[in-house]
Write an enzyme that holds these catalytic residues in place. Structure first.
Site, PDB file in Angstrom:
ATOM      1  N   GLU A 284       0.827  -1.211   0.000  1.00 39.61           N
ATOM      2  CA  GLU A 284       0.000   0.000   0.000  1.00 39.61           C
ATOM      3  C   GLU A 284       0.863   1.264   0.000  1.00 39.61           C
ATOM      4  O   GLU A 284       0.539   2.243  -0.670  1.00 39.61           O
ATOM      5  CB  GLU A 284      -0.952   0.008   1.205  1.00 39.61           C
ATOM      6  CG  GLU A 284      -2.140  -0.918   1.055  1.00 39.61           C
ATOM      7  CD  GLU A 284      -2.988  -0.614  -0.179  1.00 39.61           C
ATOM      8  OE1 GLU A 284      -3.268   0.562  -0.453  1.00 39.61           O
ATOM      9  OE2 GLU A 284      -3.358  -1.567  -0.892  1.00 39.61           O
TER      10      GLU A 284
ATOM     11  N   CYS B 121     -11.983   1.088 -15.452  1.00 38.67           N
ATOM     12  CA  CYS B 121     -12.319   2.521 -15.398  1.00 38.67           C
ATOM     13  C   CYS B 121     -11.013   3.334 -15.408  1.00 38.67           C
ATOM     14  O   CYS B 121     -10.705   4.073 -14.474  1.00 38.67           O
ATOM     15  CB  CYS B 121     -13.140   2.803 -14.142  1.00 38.67           C
ATOM     16  SG  CYS B 121     -13.893   4.444 -14.112  1.00 38.67           S
TER      17      CYS B 121
ATOM     18  N   CYS C  92     -15.967   0.875 -20.812  1.00 43.34           N
ATOM     19  CA  CYS C  92     -17.308   0.904 -20.183  1.00 43.34           C
ATOM     20  C   CYS C  92     -18.152  -0.314 -20.567  1.00 43.34           C
ATOM     21  O   CYS C  92     -19.019  -0.740 -19.808  1.00 43.34           O
ATOM     22  CB  CYS C  92     -18.026   2.194 -20.554  1.00 43.34           C
ATOM     23  SG  CYS C  92     -17.121   3.669 -20.023  1.00 43.34           S
TER      24      CYS C  92
ATOM     25  N   CYS D  76     -17.697  -2.939 -18.039  1.00 44.49           N
ATOM     26  CA  CYS D  76     -17.816  -2.492 -16.643  1.00 44.49           C
ATOM     27  C   CYS D  76     -19.134  -2.970 -16.022  1.00 44.49           C
ATOM     28  O   CYS D  76     -20.205  -2.740 -16.590  1.00 44.49           O
ATOM     29  CB  CYS D  76     -17.725  -0.972 -16.582  1.00 44.49           C
ATOM     30  SG  CYS D  76     -17.839  -0.344 -14.900  1.00 44.49           S
TER      31      CYS D  76
ATOM     32  N   CYS E 195     -23.852   4.286 -14.021  1.00 39.23           N
ATOM     33  CA  CYS E 195     -22.797   5.302 -13.916  1.00 39.23           C
ATOM     34  C   CYS E 195     -23.246   6.577 -14.622  1.00 39.23           C
ATOM     35  O   CYS E 195     -23.505   6.568 -15.829  1.00 39.23           O
ATOM     36  CB  CYS E 195     -21.509   4.766 -14.536  1.00 39.23           C
ATOM     37  SG  CYS E 195     -20.218   6.006 -14.701  1.00 39.23           S
TER      38      CYS E 195
END
Length: 343
Positions: free
Chosen positions: A36, A191, A198, A201, A207
């Site tokens: 991270e 994305c 898209c 997705c 969206c």
């Protein structure tokens, strides 16, 4: 559970990334935390090799805590944003002294550690312990800004507050680790910043940006500022053995804690003064080609000057055997010097 959440959880089963080197069952808190921090400013494909090499050198928090800052910075060299490495080292030392080398499990303990902000703390606790914490890294900001057509740029605190509200709204109480990985993955693989896919997705039907055919407009771009430029001279002192002089930079500022050449402005009198102070017998040999190094907030023009510096050997190093952490432009110069030395 919102439609976005259930859509991402279903998609994750088949399409989520489950074989990254820091993913394991059960999760390893040290690996999750390290990944991270590395991913804060860097893409996954770049991080993988750095992560693998880092855990070879520092297999656990205890070995990281007991190492020197120079060793940590050397393993980090090239990843940039070096305060991340220094904070990683400090956090390992705190974790060893306060928690016996085991990564803490509560939000208040994790957020108090150096270099860990709200989103990183949420990601570590979610991915390691399946705790229901929201995250808001770059991928998640983009997904939420498009899905809800959030006006404005992240640099505005009002926009950030709204994105945090939305992040918390969609964060489920159960299956939190899967959801956290799913929303990061959808941003990284579907994305994407340019040309989002898209059609593939799972959440595009709801969206707002997709519905209004405005994927290119969201997230709104930051108002452009012209990057300032700075000029510096690197003084590359070489002794008669062909070794070069390196000095450790202060912890604060650019390349903090790394080893670099002596540095000054382009003012000829200052250059001469610096050279004489370093070694009264030193003389300029040649100037190498000026080149630029780009930071996120400014452009640095570097003018390397080779200086013959006879009789000095402290802090001088062979160009082909430097294991210290050095900034990328210094590494580039050392490599070119090494090639010259071998011709």
């Amino acid at each position: 559970m919102t439609e976005l959440t259930s859509g991402l959880l279903s998609w994750f089963i088949k399409h989520g990334r489950k074989n990254l080197p820091w993913q394991s069952s059960p999760p390893n808190g040290y690996h999750v935390w390290l990944s991270e921090v590395m991913l804060q400013q860097t893409q996954v494909k770049t991080v993988i090799d750095y992560f693998n090499n880092f855990i070879k050198k520092f297999p656990d928090i205890t070995s990281l805590a007991n190492s020197s800052e120079d060793d940590v910075l050397a393993a980090w060299a090239g990843l940039g944003y070096y305060s991340r490495a220094r904070n990683l080292h400090k956090t390992a030392q705190i974790t060893l002294s306060l928690y016996g080398g085991i990564f803490p499990k509560t939000y208040s303990e994790v957020i108090a550690l150096p270099g860990i902000g709200k989103s990183t703390a949420g990601a570590i606790l979610s991915l390691t312990f399946n705790q229901p914490h929201a995250i808001l890294d770059g991928n998640v900001k983009r997904v939420l800004a498009r899905y809800h057509r959030v006006e404005g740029h992240y640099s505005s605190s009002g926009v950030m507050n709204e994105l945090w509200r939305l992040a918390e709204l969609h964060t489920p109480k159960k299956q939190n680790a899967e959801y956290t990985q799913a929303i990061m993955d959808i941003g990284a693989t579907v994305c994407t910043p340019r040309k989002p896919n898209c059609q593939s997705c799972p959440i595009s039907k709801n969206c707002d940006a997709f519905i209004h055919n405005q994927q290119d407009i969201y997230p709104n771009k930051k108002p452009r500022k012209i990057k300032p430029e700075r000029n510096i001279v690197f003084l590359i002192y070489k002794n008669e053995k062909g070794e070069i002089y390196l000095k450790k930079r202060p912890s604060q500022g650019i390349w903090g804690g790394l080893w670099s050449f002596a540095e000054c402005s382009e003012n000829k009198a200052e250059i001469q003064e610096k050279i004489v102070i370093h070694n009264p017998k030193a003389k300029i040999v040649e100037s190498l080609a000026k080149f630029k190094h780009t930071f996120s907030h400014y452009t640095l023009w570097i003018n390397p000057i080779i200086v013959s510096s006879p009789g000095l050997f402290d802090n001088y190093y062979k160009t082909n055997n430097i294991t210290l952490g050095v900034p990328a432009p210094v590494k580039k110069i050392i490599h070119s010097l090494d090639l010259i030395n071998h011709h």
